[in-house]
Design an enzyme around this catalytic site. Structure first.
Site, PDB file in Angstrom:
ATOM      1  N   ASN A 196       6.632  -2.385  31.305  1.00  0.00           N
ATOM      2  CA  ASN A 196       6.320  -1.758  30.024  1.00  0.00           C
ATOM      3  C   ASN A 196       5.584  -0.432  30.192  1.00  0.00           C
ATOM      4  O   ASN A 196       5.895   0.554  29.512  1.00  0.00           O
ATOM      5  CB  ASN A 196       5.478  -2.722  29.187  1.00  0.00           C
ATOM      6  N   HIS A 198       6.696  -2.864  22.484  1.00  0.00           N
ATOM      7  CA  HIS A 198       7.445  -2.272  21.381  1.00  0.00           C
ATOM      8  C   HIS A 198       8.925  -2.140  21.740  1.00  0.00           C
ATOM      9  O   HIS A 198       9.270  -1.708  22.835  1.00  0.00           O
ATOM     10  CB  HIS A 198       6.941  -0.853  21.097  1.00  0.00           C
TER      11      HIS A 198
END
Length: 227
Positions: free
Chosen positions: A103, A73
């Protein structure tokens, strides 16, 4: 291409050539953060291609399968304040191929630090996106893999900005970052994120730590300041 989330949580500047966002930008407020905390609901994954784009313009779920990269994201789901705004963040036009170690560890800690900052300051603007340096690789010859990730924070109250810059790799290098100015980020990416805003001060950014999370995540706490 400019893409806006249907429920107003963020907007993206999207590249149909690279098939990733050049950045996603959010206006994060203390009210949004408090609403997210009060929800106390587990994340509901709803990854999907962006049906506003053609197949040739967009990433598909198949592009990421068995690639070794997360669907990372840019505007985080944890910045959302209700089910609709969370659902909006899971569209692939808001995602880049992101190294899992980066991440799930350092990048997640940076996101948490920024949310704490938004809650403390009341209102900030956040740009998150990829950096491409050197030879760019592609997932299935379609989706560009960035060499780094940036997160630029602009605090209008302080008239100041600064950006985290991370390596998009696994291992110890994926846990390193440096802080740069908005001018340096523009030089690196070729994008003027704050046009018309002059004489910005250098914003003091918080050190990302696992303890920055409002909800504890199962991640390793260690990272190194550097690049």
């Amino acid at each position: 291409m400019e893409l806006c989330a249907p429920h107003g949580g963020f907007a993206s500047e999207y590249s149909p050539v690279l098939r990733v966002p050049l950045y996603s930008v959010e206006h994060i407020t203390a009210e949004h953060i408090v609403k997210h905390q009060k929800r106390q609901q587990k994340r509901i994954d709803s990854f999907r291609p962006d049906d506003r784009l053609t197949h040739d313009q967009r990433a598909e779920l198949e592009d990421f399968r068995r690639s070794g990269f997360d669907r990372g994201h840019m505007a985080p789901d944890a910045d959302s304040w209700d089910e609709e705004s969370e659902y909006d963040t899971f569209v692939l036009s808001n995602m880049v191929p992101q190294a899992p170690d980066n991440n799930r560890e350092l990048h997640a800690h940076i996101e948490g630090a920024v949310r704490h900052m938004a809650k403390r300051e009341g209102s900030i603007y956040v740009f998150t996106g990829p950096v491409f340096q050197g030879d760019t690789s592609y997932l299935h010859r379609r989706v560009a893999v960035p060499s780094g990730i940036f997160k630029l924070i602009y605090d209008p109250k302080r008239h100041a900005a600064a950006a985290y810059l991370e390596n998009n790799v696994n291992g110890p290098q994926g846990q390193t970052y440096k802080v740069i100015s908005s001018v340096e980020l523009t030089q690196l990416t070729g994008i003027d994120f704050l046009p018309g805003i002059k004489n910005l001060g250098m914003l003091d950014l918080p050190v990302p730590r696992e303890s920055n999370h409002f909800v504890r995540h199962s991640t390793k706490p260690n990272h190194f300041f550097g690049f």
